[in-house]
Design a protein around this motif. Sequence first.
Motif, PDB file in Angstrom:
ATOM      1  N   LYS A   5       0.846  -1.176   0.000  1.00 15.51           N
ATOM      2  CA  LYS A   5       0.000   0.000   0.000  1.00 15.51           C
ATOM      3  C   LYS A   5       0.891   1.237   0.000  1.00 15.51           C
ATOM      4  O   LYS A   5       1.948   1.255   0.633  1.00 15.51           O
ATOM      5  CB  LYS A   5      -0.934   0.012   1.207  1.00 15.51           C
ATOM      6  CG  LYS A   5      -2.046  -1.025   1.138  1.00 15.51           C
ATOM      7  CD  LYS A   5      -3.068  -0.829   2.251  1.00 15.51           C
ATOM      8  CE  LYS A   5      -4.232  -1.798   2.100  1.00 15.51           C
ATOM      9  NZ  LYS A   5      -5.273  -1.599   3.140  1.00 15.51           N
ATOM     10  N   GLU A   7       0.932   5.751  -1.591  1.00 19.87           N
ATOM     11  CA  GLU A   7       0.363   6.772  -2.441  1.00 19.87           C
ATOM     12  C   GLU A   7       1.238   6.911  -3.677  1.00 19.87           C
ATOM     13  O   GLU A   7       2.470   6.923  -3.573  1.00 19.87           O
ATOM     14  CB  GLU A   7       0.283   8.116  -1.708  1.00 19.87           C
ATOM     15  CG  GLU A   7      -0.698   8.125  -0.556  1.00 19.87           C
ATOM     16  CD  GLU A   7      -0.814   9.495   0.095  1.00 19.87           C
ATOM     17  OE1 GLU A   7      -0.343  10.484  -0.521  1.00 19.87           O
ATOM     18  OE2 GLU A   7      -1.365   9.575   1.204  1.00 19.87           O
ATOM     19  N   TYR A 165      -6.234  -1.438 -14.120  1.00 22.60           N
ATOM     20  CA  TYR A 165      -6.300  -1.923 -12.737  1.00 22.60           C
ATOM     21  C   TYR A 165      -5.714  -3.329 -12.577  1.00 22.60           C
ATOM     22  O   TYR A 165      -5.953  -3.972 -11.565  1.00 22.60           O
ATOM     23  CB  TYR A 165      -7.754  -1.879 -12.254  1.00 22.60           C
ATOM     24  CG  TYR A 165      -8.265  -0.461 -12.162  1.00 22.60           C
ATOM     25  CD1 TYR A 165      -8.024   0.311 -11.037  1.00 22.60           C
ATOM     26  CD2 TYR A 165      -8.939   0.124 -13.223  1.00 22.60           C
ATOM     27  CE1 TYR A 165      -8.467   1.623 -10.949  1.00 22.60           C
ATOM     28  CE2 TYR A 165      -9.394   1.432 -13.143  1.00 22.60           C
ATOM     29  CZ  TYR A 165      -9.155   2.173 -12.008  1.00 22.60           C
ATOM     30  OH  TYR A 165      -9.582   3.480 -11.940  1.00 22.60           O
ATOM     31  N   LYS A 182      -5.520  -1.431  -7.007  1.00 20.83           N
ATOM     32  CA  LYS A 182      -6.765  -0.758  -6.644  1.00 20.83           C
ATOM     33  C   LYS A 182      -6.499   0.715  -6.353  1.00 20.83           C
ATOM     34  O   LYS A 182      -5.588   1.050  -5.590  1.00 20.83           O
ATOM     35  CB  LYS A 182      -7.379  -1.415  -5.399  1.00 20.83           C
ATOM     36  CG  LYS A 182      -7.798  -2.870  -5.615  1.00 20.83           C
ATOM     37  CD  LYS A 182      -8.388  -3.451  -4.333  1.00 20.83           C
ATOM     38  CE  LYS A 182      -8.866  -4.884  -4.526  1.00 20.83           C
ATOM     39  NZ  LYS A 182      -9.427  -5.460  -3.282  1.00 20.83           N
ATOM     40  N   HIS A 183      -7.304   1.573  -6.980  1.00 19.30           N
ATOM     41  CA  HIS A 183      -7.258   3.003  -6.666  1.00 19.30           C
ATOM     42  C   HIS A 183      -8.491   3.672  -7.253  1.00 19.30           C
ATOM     43  O   HIS A 183      -9.106   3.149  -8.197  1.00 19.30           O
ATOM     44  CB  HIS A 183      -5.972   3.652  -7.198  1.00 19.30           C
ATOM     45  CG  HIS A 183      -5.830   3.669  -8.691  1.00 19.30           C
ATOM     46  ND1 HIS A 183      -6.519   4.540  -9.515  1.00 19.30           N
ATOM     47  CD2 HIS A 183      -5.070   2.912  -9.519  1.00 19.30           C
ATOM     48  CE1 HIS A 183      -6.178   4.340 -10.762  1.00 19.30           C
ATOM     49  NE2 HIS A 183      -5.311   3.352 -10.802  1.00 19.30           N
ATOM     50  N   TRP A 186      -8.487   8.873 -11.090  1.00 16.48           N
ATOM     51  CA  TRP A 186      -7.623  10.012 -10.844  1.00 16.48           C
ATOM     52  C   TRP A 186      -8.112  11.268 -11.562  1.00 16.48           C
ATOM     53  O   TRP A 186      -8.900  11.203 -12.495  1.00 16.48           O
ATOM     54  CB  TRP A 186      -6.201   9.693 -11.306  1.00 16.48           C
ATOM     55  CG  TRP A 186      -5.519   8.666 -10.461  1.00 16.48           C
ATOM     56  CD1 TRP A 186      -5.772   8.367  -9.154  1.00 16.48           C
ATOM     57  CD2 TRP A 186      -4.464   7.779 -10.869  1.00 16.48           C
ATOM     58  NE1 TRP A 186      -4.932   7.374  -8.716  1.00 16.48           N
ATOM     59  CE2 TRP A 186      -4.124   6.993  -9.737  1.00 16.48           C
ATOM     60  CE3 TRP A 186      -3.769   7.590 -12.055  1.00 16.48           C
ATOM     61  CZ2 TRP A 186      -3.111   6.030  -9.773  1.00 16.48           C
ATOM     62  CZ3 TRP A 186      -2.768   6.633 -12.101  1.00 16.48           C
ATOM     63  CH2 TRP A 186      -2.441   5.859 -10.971  1.00 16.48           C
ATOM     64  N   SER A 225      -3.204   8.993  -6.167  1.00 16.07           N
ATOM     65  CA  SER A 225      -4.044   8.706  -4.996  1.00 16.07           C
ATOM     66  C   SER A 225      -3.361   7.649  -4.157  1.00 16.07           C
ATOM     67  O   SER A 225      -2.264   7.185  -4.475  1.00 16.07           O
ATOM     68  CB  SER A 225      -5.404   8.168  -5.454  1.00 16.07           C
ATOM     69  OG  SER A 225      -5.240   6.892  -6.064  1.00 16.07           O
ATOM     70  N   GLU A 226      -4.063   7.220  -3.114  1.00 14.67           N
ATOM     71  CA  GLU A 226      -3.677   5.997  -2.435  1.00 14.67           C
ATOM     72  C   GLU A 226      -3.920   4.816  -3.371  1.00 14.67           C
ATOM     73  O   GLU A 226      -4.886   4.800  -4.137  1.00 14.67           O
ATOM     74  CB  GLU A 226      -4.486   5.815  -1.155  1.00 14.67           C
ATOM     75  CG  GLU A 226      -4.191   6.836  -0.078  1.00 14.67           C
ATOM     76  CD  GLU A 226      -4.949   6.555   1.210  1.00 14.67           C
ATOM     77  OE1 GLU A 226      -5.816   5.657   1.197  1.00 14.67           O
ATOM     78  OE2 GLU A 226      -4.676   7.234   2.217  1.00 14.67           O
ATOM     79  N   VAL A 227      -3.033   3.822  -3.295  1.00 19.82           N
ATOM     80  CA  VAL A 227      -3.179   2.614  -4.113  1.00 19.82           C
ATOM     81  C   VAL A 227      -2.868   1.402  -3.247  1.00 19.82           C
ATOM     82  O   VAL A 227      -2.179   1.496  -2.227  1.00 19.82           O
ATOM     83  CB  VAL A 227      -2.240   2.612  -5.339  1.00 19.82           C
ATOM     84  CG1 VAL A 227      -2.496   3.803  -6.235  1.00 19.82           C
ATOM     85  CG2 VAL A 227      -0.776   2.579  -4.903  1.00 19.82           C
ATOM     86  N   SER A 228      -3.381   0.259  -3.690  1.00 20.59           N
ATOM     87  CA  SER A 228      -2.957  -1.001  -3.094  1.00 20.59           C
ATOM     88  C   SER A 228      -2.660  -1.985  -4.206  1.00 20.59           C
ATOM     89  O   SER A 228      -3.375  -2.040  -5.216  1.00 20.59           O
ATOM     90  CB  SER A 228      -4.024  -1.577  -2.153  1.00 20.59           C
ATOM     91  OG  SER A 228      -5.191  -1.934  -2.863  1.00 20.59           O
TER      92      SER A 228
END
Length: 235
Positions: A5, A7, A165, A182-183, A186, A225-228
């Motif tokens: 995880k 950003e 994705y 996953k995000h 944008w 953004s935040e991503v995982s």
Amino acid sequence: MSFLKAEWRKLIMANYEVQPEILQKYLPKGTEIDIFEGKCYVSLVGFMFLKTRLLGIKVPFHINFEEVNLRFYVKRKVEDEIKRGVVFIKEIVPKPALTFVANVFYNEHYQTLPMKHFWNIDKEKIEVSYEWKVNNKWNKVSVEAETKPQKIAKKSQIEFIAEHYWGYSKINAQKATEYEVKHPTWQYYPVTTHQILVDFQANYGADFGFLNNKQPSSVLLLEGSEVSVENKVIF
């Protein structure tokens, strides 16, 4: 638990039209090249990893760092679902531990090189640049952009480039890896000027040397953004 995880912030994406034939040998099993309005693209992407956590843990000295990669676009049909993803030709980072983990566990093509970045954000403009050193020479991608973020239009080139994705990597002719990224959707900042000082052949090999003399069809700056990044599967 997610594998990673973080950003991803201030992503520069310089997009080049290429002949799809040059990408065939890099294509993972079970995927096909994704085309937008009859055109095939590779993208040079520079951005910052921030607040990085590996399996939920912040690894000292590996929390905030630059990455630059060259990628192309694929899709994979699984039953009635079309998964749109990316394949990386190479990903450059400044930390050797990142290269080790990505190459060993995700079959990626990471390289460790000296890197640096510059951000300047004021009321008038946003300036972003990413640099990395190959063969004692600094390469650079930079932009100036407007400060008001814009929504990505549906069915636009920006959506095609930004909205993927899934990640795929070729193990061999019979096997490949797949992982989900996953995000949220944008936003982007309209780019007013850009500079690309990159030796593509030195960085990515003879197959991509022709990009030294080619202008990008578009250059984007996305907020991110935040991503995982989820755990991989082999198929």
